[in-house]
Motif scaffolding. Structure first.
Motif, PDB file in Angstrom:
ATOM      1  N   LYS A   1      -0.764 -12.204   1.192  1.00  0.00           N
ATOM      2  CA  LYS A   1      -2.188 -12.109   1.474  1.00  0.00           C
ATOM      3  C   LYS A   1      -2.423 -11.939   2.966  1.00  0.00           C
ATOM      4  O   LYS A   1      -3.241 -11.134   3.398  1.00  0.00           O
ATOM      5  CB  LYS A   1      -2.892 -13.357   0.953  1.00  0.00           C
ATOM      6  CG  LYS A   1      -4.402 -13.340   1.164  1.00  0.00           C
ATOM      7  CD  LYS A   1      -5.041 -14.585   0.584  1.00  0.00           C
ATOM      8  CE  LYS A   1      -6.547 -14.562   0.796  1.00  0.00           C
ATOM      9  NZ  LYS A   1      -7.190 -15.784   0.250  1.00  0.00           N
ATOM     10  N   GLN A   2      -1.689 -12.731   3.775  1.00  0.00           N
ATOM     11  CA  GLN A   2      -1.879 -12.664   5.220  1.00  0.00           C
ATOM     12  C   GLN A   2      -1.386 -11.337   5.799  1.00  0.00           C
ATOM     13  O   GLN A   2      -1.969 -10.813   6.740  1.00  0.00           O
ATOM     14  CB  GLN A   2      -1.149 -13.831   5.897  1.00  0.00           C
ATOM     15  CG  GLN A   2      -1.797 -15.187   5.628  1.00  0.00           C
ATOM     16  CD  GLN A   2      -1.001 -16.311   6.257  1.00  0.00           C
ATOM     17  OE1 GLN A   2       0.159 -16.152   6.616  1.00  0.00           O
ATOM     18  NE2 GLN A   2      -1.641 -17.471   6.385  1.00  0.00           N
ATOM     19  N   THR A   3      -0.311 -10.807   5.259  1.00  0.00           N
ATOM     20  CA  THR A   3       0.244  -9.560   5.786  1.00  0.00           C
ATOM     21  C   THR A   3      -0.293  -8.335   5.068  1.00  0.00           C
ATOM     22  O   THR A   3       0.119  -7.224   5.359  1.00  0.00           O
ATOM     23  CB  THR A   3       1.781  -9.573   5.663  1.00  0.00           C
ATOM     24  OG1 THR A   3       2.128  -9.752   4.274  1.00  0.00           O
ATOM     25  CG2 THR A   3       2.377 -10.685   6.489  1.00  0.00           C
ATOM     26  N   LYS A   4      -1.233  -8.524   4.143  1.00  0.00           N
ATOM     27  CA  LYS A   4      -1.800  -7.420   3.381  1.00  0.00           C
ATOM     28  C   LYS A   4      -0.675  -6.603   2.753  1.00  0.00           C
ATOM     29  O   LYS A   4      -0.536  -5.407   2.996  1.00  0.00           O
ATOM     30  CB  LYS A   4      -2.667  -6.542   4.274  1.00  0.00           C
ATOM     31  CG  LYS A   4      -3.847  -7.288   4.879  1.00  0.00           C
ATOM     32  CD  LYS A   4      -4.673  -6.375   5.783  1.00  0.00           C
ATOM     33  CE  LYS A   4      -5.809  -7.140   6.426  1.00  0.00           C
ATOM     34  NZ  LYS A   4      -6.618  -6.273   7.325  1.00  0.00           N
ATOM     35  N   ALA A   5       0.099  -7.261   1.926  1.00  0.00           N
ATOM     36  CA  ALA A   5       1.264  -6.626   1.320  1.00  0.00           C
ATOM     37  C   ALA A   5       1.272  -6.903  -0.177  1.00  0.00           C
ATOM     38  O   ALA A   5       0.574  -7.795  -0.687  1.00  0.00           O
ATOM     39  CB  ALA A   5       2.550  -7.137   1.958  1.00  0.00           C
TER      40      ALA A   5
ATOM     41  N   SER B   1      -0.360  -9.589  -7.112  1.00  0.00           N
ATOM     42  CA  SER B   1      -1.780  -9.376  -7.369  1.00  0.00           C
ATOM     43  C   SER B   1      -2.427  -8.398  -6.395  1.00  0.00           C
ATOM     44  O   SER B   1      -3.449  -7.799  -6.715  1.00  0.00           O
ATOM     45  CB  SER B   1      -2.509 -10.724  -7.306  1.00  0.00           C
ATOM     46  OG  SER B   1      -2.309 -11.324  -6.026  1.00  0.00           O
ATOM     47  N   GLY B   2      -1.840  -8.218  -5.208  1.00  0.00           N
ATOM     48  CA  GLY B   2      -2.468  -7.350  -4.211  1.00  0.00           C
ATOM     49  C   GLY B   2      -2.143  -5.883  -4.373  1.00  0.00           C
ATOM     50  O   GLY B   2      -2.601  -5.055  -3.581  1.00  0.00           O
ATOM     51  N   LEU B   3      -1.355  -5.512  -5.382  1.00  0.00           N
ATOM     52  CA  LEU B   3      -0.939  -4.121  -5.545  1.00  0.00           C
ATOM     53  C   LEU B   3      -2.128  -3.204  -5.765  1.00  0.00           C
ATOM     54  O   LEU B   3      -2.219  -2.130  -5.160  1.00  0.00           O
ATOM     55  CB  LEU B   3       0.040  -4.007  -6.717  1.00  0.00           C
ATOM     56  CG  LEU B   3       0.582  -2.593  -6.980  1.00  0.00           C
ATOM     57  CD1 LEU B   3       1.440  -2.117  -5.814  1.00  0.00           C
ATOM     58  CD2 LEU B   3       1.389  -2.561  -8.278  1.00  0.00           C
TER      59      LEU B   3
ATOM     60  N   LEU C   1      -4.174  -2.515  -2.584  1.00  0.00           N
ATOM     61  CA  LEU C   1      -3.522  -1.655  -1.591  1.00  0.00           C
ATOM     62  C   LEU C   1      -3.390  -0.218  -2.058  1.00  0.00           C
ATOM     63  O   LEU C   1      -3.640   0.726  -1.302  1.00  0.00           O
ATOM     64  CB  LEU C   1      -2.124  -2.203  -1.249  1.00  0.00           C
ATOM     65  CG  LEU C   1      -2.043  -3.329  -0.229  1.00  0.00           C
ATOM     66  CD1 LEU C   1      -0.593  -3.743  -0.018  1.00  0.00           C
ATOM     67  CD2 LEU C   1      -2.646  -2.912   1.098  1.00  0.00           C
ATOM     68  N   THR C   2      -2.982  -0.036  -3.294  1.00  0.00           N
ATOM     69  CA  THR C   2      -2.639   1.298  -3.779  1.00  0.00           C
ATOM     70  C   THR C   2      -3.724   1.927  -4.638  1.00  0.00           C
ATOM     71  O   THR C   2      -3.695   3.147  -4.870  1.00  0.00           O
ATOM     72  CB  THR C   2      -1.339   1.246  -4.596  1.00  0.00           C
ATOM     73  OG1 THR C   2      -1.553   0.463  -5.774  1.00  0.00           O
ATOM     74  CG2 THR C   2      -0.219   0.643  -3.781  1.00  0.00           C
ATOM     75  N   GLY C   3      -4.651   1.115  -5.149  1.00  0.00           N
ATOM     76  CA  GLY C   3      -5.658   1.645  -6.058  1.00  0.00           C
ATOM     77  C   GLY C   3      -5.152   1.807  -7.469  1.00  0.00           C
ATOM     78  O   GLY C   3      -5.839   2.366  -8.327  1.00  0.00           O
ATOM     79  N   LEU C   4      -3.951   1.309  -7.767  1.00  0.00           N
ATOM     80  CA  LEU C   4      -3.354   1.420  -9.092  1.00  0.00           C
ATOM     81  C   LEU C   4      -3.073   0.021  -9.639  1.00  0.00           C
ATOM     82  O   LEU C   4      -2.504  -0.822  -8.933  1.00  0.00           O
ATOM     83  CB  LEU C   4      -2.041   2.217  -9.025  1.00  0.00           C
ATOM     84  CG  LEU C   4      -2.150   3.685  -8.613  1.00  0.00           C
ATOM     85  CD1 LEU C   4      -0.757   4.277  -8.408  1.00  0.00           C
ATOM     86  CD2 LEU C   4      -2.918   4.489  -9.658  1.00  0.00           C
TER      87      LEU C   4
END
Length: 578
Positions: A73-77, A94-96, A99-102
């Motif tokens: 979360k902190q590194t936006k990864a 969960s952040g995929l 970041l990618t829109g997929l």
């Protein structure tokens, strides 16, 4: 069995055997229950330890997962895991999607959608790299997402068990913008450096052209005045000032070209003995006129021909010798060339310049190779110098992969030692010098009866050259540009001209193009005639360009007319002798 009498109330006496017989069922039952109890206690202890271990594992796993989630979360990864066998998505953080829109479900239904995130061409190139990847080193790719201005950095790593590939997506927008800003600053700095170098080169050309006229006028004045005339002293002083200005211009240009990374090193065969002899001839007379002994020695050589930039090596040694001459009033200056270790077709070359001059304060050595540095204002006032020579020397030695060692003692002298590692030439044949012709051996440099063609668009320089050559007994035809020079050569009978002096920068047709055109003419003398460049450009690449254009030599402006006259006379006499 020995019997023991036991007195029991009511029942009378009983033997041990009788007692054991009566107690045996109860004893066995007790022992059985005791064993069961011990086993139960042991199993309880094991169960409790297992429970504690599982609880600790859960806590650690939860903490790790929470830590990973916090880090992502902190590194936006975001992470995505693909099964290696069939490239099936196994898991995703969960952040995929952010970041990618997929989403993970979209990727599970069609993993090829992963290639739609960035530019199609870049995606295809990355896919090809990924398919050929052996999984050992990390695989990196940066790309800009199609639906936003966000930049992502993708890192792929293979799992330890070689069953899956882990894709790490990072938001690289800030990093990309920072890198781009640095690249812009670098481009601006390089452009400024290039602009400075171009400006200095143009200024050098513009300064050298009128200085060529000044030097020519001074030379003509020498011939017009008696050697005992009072004005001769002024002419000598003016010539010294001109030479100092030229050396300063050359040093500034060399320094700027080194800073801009535009210095080219040649890799040509040269004879170390010839180099030593050239240095001896250049300095011996002037040094010994000061009452200082000048020694050039070669030690421990079993080879003579090396590969390197002879001109730049000479420049380094000349700077050291010039420095020694400037600061040495008595004693000796010794130049030593020594072959050190020889290995795998290369050798370590040691060059040392030793003097018994004023020496230096050892603390100054750390500043010695900085531009414009002088040990003190008193030294500058007494001995002069721009302070660029040592800085240029240090840069040249670094370009050649060598190092400089300085050993100095105030009042006792200085040793400059250069260590270079150079390839050994395959051909070690000792070059025999051709015996000079009888005319050349006489030492005369007369050009009596010679006829030259000169291409020069500057009228003053043309007039000076014409006067100088006529004083030497030669005649001169002048063309105002390269095309006119070609036409004049072609319109005259073969062998009309003994040599052509060709300025480089001229209107209509430049000198090198004119030289190539003349060499291509279907005449025998077109291939044989001597052609020399006259140029305000004095760098190694300029001289190389003149030779590649078919010229026999390159005279840099301001032209030393005595040197030019001698070179022409020697070349013509050698040609006639052959």
């Amino acid at each position: 069995m020995k019997t023991i009498t036991i007195y029991l109330p009511k029942e009378g006496k009983m033997t041990m055997g009788t007692l054991l017989t009566k107690l045996e069922p109860a004893l066995m039952l007790g022992l059985f229950f005791l064993a069961e109890l011990l086993a139960a206690l042991f199993l309880l202890s094991v169960w409790q330890r297992l429970q504690a271990k599982q609880k600790q594992d859960k806590i650690e796993t939860l903490a790790q997962n929470q830590g990973d989630a916090l880090l992502l979360k902190q590194t936006k990864a975001a992470l995505l895991t693909l099964r290696l066998s069939d490239k099936m998505p196994l898991a995703a953080s969960s952040g995929l999607s952010a970041l990618t829109g997929l989403s993970f479900s979209e990727l599970k239904s069609d993993i090829r959608k992963l290639m739609d995130i960035g530019d199609p061409a870049e995606s295809r190139a990355f896919l090809k790299r990924y398919q050929n990847w052996d999984g050992t080193a990390l695989l990196h790719q940066q790309f800009q997402t199609v639906n936003s201005n966000r930049w992502l950095r993708l890192t792929v790593q293979r799992s330890e068990d070689q069953t899956a590939d882990i894709f790490l997506f990072e938001d690289w927008t800030e990093n990309h913008e920072t890198m781009r800003a640095l690249e812009v600053q670098l481009e601006e700095a390089e452009a400024a450096s290039q602009s400075k170098t171009t400006f200095l080169s143009k200024m050098s050309h513009e300064i050298r052209t009128p200085m060529n006229g000044i030097v020519g006028m001074l030379t003509l004045a020498h011939h017009a005045l008696d050697e005992n005339a009072p004005a001769i002293v002024y002419l000598h002083k003016a010539e010294e000032l001109v030479q100092y200005m030229l050396s300063l211009i050359n040093d500034i240009l060399d320094m700027s070209r080194i800073e801009a990374g535009r210095i080219e090193l040649e890799e040509k065969e040269f004879d170390i003995q010839d180099l030593a002899e050239k240095l001896r001839s250049l300095f011996q007379k002037n040094v010994e006129n000061k009452g200082v002994q000048f020694i050039v020695e070669l030690l421990d050589f079993d080879v003579h021909n090396l590969i390197g930039d002879e001109l730049r090596i000479s420049q380094v040694v000349i700077n050291f010798i010039s420095n020694a001459v400037k600061f040495t009033e008595q004693g000796e200056i010794r130049v030593t060339f020594r072959q050190m270790q020889r290995l795998n077709g290369r050798l370590d070359l040691l060059i040392r310049v030793h003097d018994t001059g004023i020496g230096m304060d050892p603390e100054f050595i750390s500043h010695l190779f900085h531009p414009f540095e002088q040990e003190s204002t008193e030294v500058t006032k007494k001995y002069g110098g721009s302070g660029l020579g040592m800085a240029i020397t240090d840069q040249l030695v670094q370009l050649m992969g060598g190092e400089i060692v300085v050993d100095t003692t105030p009042g006792q002298g200085t040793d400059f030692t250069v260590l270079l590692n150079l390839p050994i030439a395959a051909d070690q044949t000792v070059k025999t010098r051709r015996a000079p012709s009888p005319a050349a051996a006489s030492g005369t440099t007369s050009l009596q009866g010679r006829h030259f063609l000169m291409a020069e668009d500057n009228e003053i320089n043309a007039e000076i050259a014409e006067s100088m050559l006529e004083m030497a007994g030669a005649s001169l035809d002048i063309a105002r540009d390269g095309a006119q020079a070609v036409a004049m050569f072609e319109s005259h009978e073969p062998h009309t001209y003994d040599a052509i002096l060709m300025d480089i920068q001229m209107p209509v047709m430049d000198g090198r193009t004119a030289a190539r055109t003349i060499r291509a003419l279907p005449r025998e003398d077109a291939r044989q005639i001597l052609i020399y460049a006259l140029s305000a450009d004095a760098f190694v690449e300029d001289q190389r360009a003149s030779l590649e254009a078919g010229m026999n030599g390159h005279f840099s402006k301001p032209i030393n007319f005595e040197e030019m006259q001698k070179t022409l006379a020697d070349a013509l006499k050698t040609r006639d002798y052959l």
